[in-house]
Design a protein around this motif. Structure first.
Motif, PDB file in Angstrom:
ATOM      1  N   VAL A  63       0.827  -1.211   0.000  1.00  0.00           N
ATOM      2  CA  VAL A  63       0.000   0.000   0.000  1.00  0.00           C
ATOM      3  C   VAL A  63       0.860   1.258   0.000  1.00  0.00           C
ATOM      4  N   GLY A  64       2.183   1.078  -0.031  1.00  0.00           N
ATOM      5  CA  GLY A  64       3.080   2.224  -0.070  1.00  0.00           C
ATOM      6  C   GLY A  64       3.333   2.868   1.272  1.00  0.00           C
ATOM      7  N   ALA A  65       2.939   2.182   2.369  1.00  0.00           N
ATOM      8  CA  ALA A  65       3.159   2.722   3.705  1.00  0.00           C
ATOM      9  C   ALA A  65       4.595   2.449   4.159  1.00  0.00           C
ATOM     10  N   VAL A  66       4.973   3.044   5.265  1.00  0.00           N
ATOM     11  CA  VAL A  66       6.311   2.876   5.837  1.00  0.00           C
ATOM     12  C   VAL A  66       6.181   2.052   7.105  1.00  0.00           C
ATOM     13  N   ALA A  67       6.846   0.900   7.158  1.00  0.00           N
ATOM     14  CA  ALA A  67       6.758   0.018   8.312  1.00  0.00           C
ATOM     15  C   ALA A  67       7.705   0.494   9.416  1.00  0.00           C
ATOM     16  N   LEU A  68       7.216   0.445  10.646  1.00  0.00           N
ATOM     17  CA  LEU A  68       8.028   0.748  11.828  1.00  0.00           C
ATOM     18  C   LEU A  68       7.970  -0.461  12.767  1.00  0.00           C
ATOM     19  N   PRO A  69       8.756  -1.504  12.492  1.00  0.00           N
ATOM     20  CA  PRO A  69       8.725  -2.681  13.371  1.00  0.00           C
ATOM     21  C   PRO A  69       9.575  -2.447  14.624  1.00  0.00           C
ATOM     22  N   PHE A  70       9.096  -2.964  15.753  1.00  0.00           N
ATOM     23  CA  PHE A  70       9.902  -2.993  16.967  1.00  0.00           C
ATOM     24  C   PHE A  70       9.549  -4.283  17.711  1.00  0.00           C
ATOM     25  N   PRO A  71      10.541  -4.892  18.369  1.00  0.00           N
ATOM     26  CA  PRO A  71      10.353  -6.248  18.895  1.00  0.00           C
ATOM     27  C   PRO A  71       9.322  -6.334  20.011  1.00  0.00           C
ATOM     28  N   VAL A  72       8.681  -7.503  20.114  1.00  0.00           N
ATOM     29  CA  VAL A  72       7.832  -7.790  21.262  1.00  0.00           C
ATOM     30  C   VAL A  72       8.713  -7.773  22.507  1.00  0.00           C
ATOM     31  N   ARG A 107      10.929   1.481   5.328  1.00  0.00           N
ATOM     32  CA  ARG A 107      10.982   0.909   6.673  1.00  0.00           C
ATOM     33  C   ARG A 107      11.801   1.823   7.575  1.00  0.00           C
ATOM     34  N   ILE A 108      11.403   1.857   8.822  1.00  0.00           N
ATOM     35  CA  ILE A 108      12.163   2.576   9.854  1.00  0.00           C
ATOM     36  C   ILE A 108      12.785   1.546  10.783  1.00  0.00           C
ATOM     37  N   LEU A 109      14.109   1.565  10.855  1.00  0.00           N
ATOM     38  CA  LEU A 109      14.822   0.667  11.749  1.00  0.00           C
ATOM     39  C   LEU A 109      15.028   1.353  13.086  1.00  0.00           C
ATOM     40  N   VAL A 110      14.895   0.593  14.151  1.00  0.00           N
ATOM     41  CA  VAL A 110      15.047   1.124  15.504  1.00  0.00           C
ATOM     42  C   VAL A 110      16.365   0.636  16.076  1.00  0.00           C
ATOM     43  N   SER A 111      17.137   1.571  16.592  1.00  0.00           N
ATOM     44  CA  SER A 111      18.440   1.255  17.166  1.00  0.00           C
ATOM     45  C   SER A 111      18.506   1.795  18.576  1.00  0.00           C
ATOM     46  N   SER A 112      18.966   0.945  19.515  1.00  0.00           N
ATOM     47  CA  SER A 112      19.101   1.421  20.896  1.00  0.00           C
ATOM     48  C   SER A 112      20.179   2.472  20.983  1.00  0.00           C
ATOM     49  N   GLY A 113      21.302   2.239  20.272  1.00  0.00           N
ATOM     50  CA  GLY A 113      22.366   3.229  20.178  1.00  0.00           C
ATOM     51  C   GLY A 113      22.840   3.715  21.530  1.00  0.00           C
TER      52      GLY A 113
END
Length: 569
Positions: free
Chosen positions: A99-108, A193-199
């Motif tokens: 659908v052209g959306a941007v996914a923002l996955p983050f772990p359970v 996609r947006i990747l999440v980093s603790s950094g």
């Protein structure tokens, strides 16, 4: 209002990689569809529910995409995804791309405060969350947060059981009729996609990646580890929602037409069973997971029964933390396969030792060999840390590692201060890591600019001490952290998982470090024995949890018995 994501890499540079074939120049769903059309009956996913082929997966993807469209979710919208490893996470990935959306996955396993922070800063319009997983009820928690998130319109509840009040049942979206669905065709250089980093920031960093950066740059990384043209069968021990796990749907499936083997949560016994049953070509995890697997194999050997053999994959790919030679050697013996040391991050750097590479240590130096940089993934330079404009350091000298290439992300999300701090005007990514390139062009990583313990004004690299401690025959796993101290500022503590039941004390560890040639000022002053190192939801060692445990114990003391800590998520 759709979140605006700028690309900090010059457009001409991006287009050059598409023009020369380095990147496929297709959006992720179109790329997946091409794989599905070419081989519809190939197995796409193996999880706890069984096997799912490319054609069956695509039918579910198109149904969910239709349902998402009916909710008003479309191009450019950010949608959070908090699902365990399994087919539903893959379906969500592909449907959002469709659908052209941007996914923002983050772990359970990540708590509601962090989830609220991510969804708020990304201006997410919806989130797909698991109803219940290992005692967590993420969909209900996120629904409670909805009033504090003005952009959030829908919480979609996925999994067995009744959907919490006010949420949208994921199962209802899968019952929509996709006959009239027409996929969006987003710009391949646009956000996927947006990747999440603790950094090292106070809040998690979010990094926006394009379709080409994922399938192209990161796809070239996995492609360099394939033995032939046969599609890979990848066992992901890390969450697909982690930065490392972004090599799942977009790379293993869409780019290479392979198969994903997924466990909804990691256990060493489950990982061994999956290797034996499904014979993956590639196993992807973090060193701590492999150490736990090796311990499980040792237990099998001590049980009195002959343990079942392990089929040899093409490679074990290990990243997320420093890989020591003891762990690498044990993994090579157990699996009969090359062990690939991966140096990389969500911020946009990737380098590895390759299928033929060992994991040697640099004699007399704390550096670790990271391999030869691949310009088809990320070119790497060493910048002079004393120069304001990050000019290139003289050959062989230590400086800050900077990277730029087809996998380079677009920008940080909702954080112009991070863009200014970590990105150069011509698109290079500042890693905050120290290293050097030798005469053969091999990257050696020395440590981090920030990740040091400062004891009485002297800097100590925890990674260096960990590597030396890991060579002790009674140490199965180790993490070193700094704990506050009124006198010295910080003191170094070693958190150790021992092998077997033999006693291990701080003095014995320090004698070992002396024999290894590590100077006395770098020796740990506290020892905490634990049954397992705790892992974050993303699969990395949870150093914050260890530091909290040490601070609660208080005082310059050493542990005398293994202390239970939270296990892997």
């Amino acid at each position: 209002m759709t979140l605006v994501l700028h690309d900090l890499l010059p457009a001409r540079q991006r287009r050059s990689w598409a023009a020369d074939g380095t990147c496929p120049d297709l959006d992720l769903y179109s790329l997946y569809r091409s794989r599905q059309i070419a081989d519809p009956h190939r197995t796409a996913v193996i999880d706890a529910k069984g096997k799912l082929c490319y054609a069956a997966l695509d039918r579910k993807v198109r149904r969910l995409a239709t349902g998402l469209g009916e909710l008003g979710i479309g191009p450019g919208d950010v949608v959070g995804v908090q699902l365990p490893n399994g087919r539903d996470a893959v379906i969500a990935d592909l449907a959002l791309a469709a659908v052209g959306a941007v996914a923002l996955p983050f772990p359970v396993g990540r708590g509601s405060l962090e989830a609220e922070c991510l969804l708020r800063r990304a201006e997410a319009v919806a989130v797909i969350a698991v109803t219940e997983h290992r005692g967590s009820h993420h969909a209900a928690e996120l629904q409670e947060l909805a009033p504090a998130l003005p952009a959030l319109r829908h919480v979609i509840a996925c999994g067995p059981g009744d959907a919490p009040c006010g949420t949208v049942p994921y199962s209802a979206l899968l019952r929509t009729d996709p006959a009239a669905f027409t996929p969006a065709r987003p710009d391949p250089d646009g956000p996927a996609r947006i990747l999440v980093s603790s950094g090292s920031e106070s809040e998690p960093k979010m990094v926006a990646y394009s379709h080409n950066a994922l399938a192209g740059g990161r796809g070239n990384f996995l492609g360099s580890l394939l033995l032939d043209d046969a599609p890979p069968r990848c066992l992901f021990l890390v969450p697909l929602a982690s930065a490392f796990g972004s090599n799942g749907t977009s790379v293993t499936l869409a780019r290479h037409g392979g198969t994903l083997v997924l466990l909804d949560h990691f256990t060493p016994e489950g990982a061994l069973a999956a290797v034996r049953k499904h014979e993956p070509t590639h196993v992807l995890g973090v060193p701590t997971m492999v150490r736990m697997i090796l311990e499980s194999l040792d237990k099998e050997g001590r049980s009195g029964t002959e343990p079942a053999g392990l089929p040899s994959p093409a490679a074990l790919v290990l990243g997320g933390s420093v890989l020591d030679e003891t762990t690498a050697a044990g993994a090579r013996r157990a699996f009969g396969a090359p062990v690939v040391n991966l140096y990389g991050s969500a911020d946009g750097v990737n380098c590895h030792t390759g299928l033929d590479g060992e994991v040697p240590e640099t004699a007399g130096s704390p550096a670790v060999v990271a391999g030869r940089p691949d310009p088809r993934v990320a070119d790497i330079k060493i910048a002079d840390i004393d120069s304001k404009d990050l000019t290139e350091a003289p050959g062989g000298s230590v400086g800050e590692i900077i990277a730029r290439g087809p996998m380079t992300p677009m920008c940080y999300v909702g954080a112009p201060d991070l863009d200014a701090r970590y990105r150069t005007p011509d698109g290079w990514v500042r890693t905050g890591d120290l290293g050097f390139l030798d005469d053969d062009g091999i990257l050696h990583v020395v440590g981090r600019l920030k990740d040091v313990v400062i004891r009485g004004g002297a800097n100590i690299s925890p990674a260096e001490v960990e590597r030396e401690l890991s060579s002790h025959p009674l140490v199965r796993d180790v993490a070193c952290v700094g704990v506050p101290d009124d006198l010295m500022g910080e003191r170094l503590a070693a958190c150790v998982v021992t092998r077997g039941d033999d006693a291990l004390g701080l003095e014995a560890l320090c004698r070992h470090l002396t024999r290894r040639g590590l100077e006395r000022r770098k020796h740990p002053e506290r020892l905490l024995l634990v049954q397992e190192l705790p892992l974050t939801p993303a699969g990395k060692t949870d150093r914050a949890a260890l530091r909290d445990r040490l601070m609660k114990l208080g005082g310059p003391r050493e542990g005398t018995a293994p202390v239970p800590v939270a296990g892997p998520a």
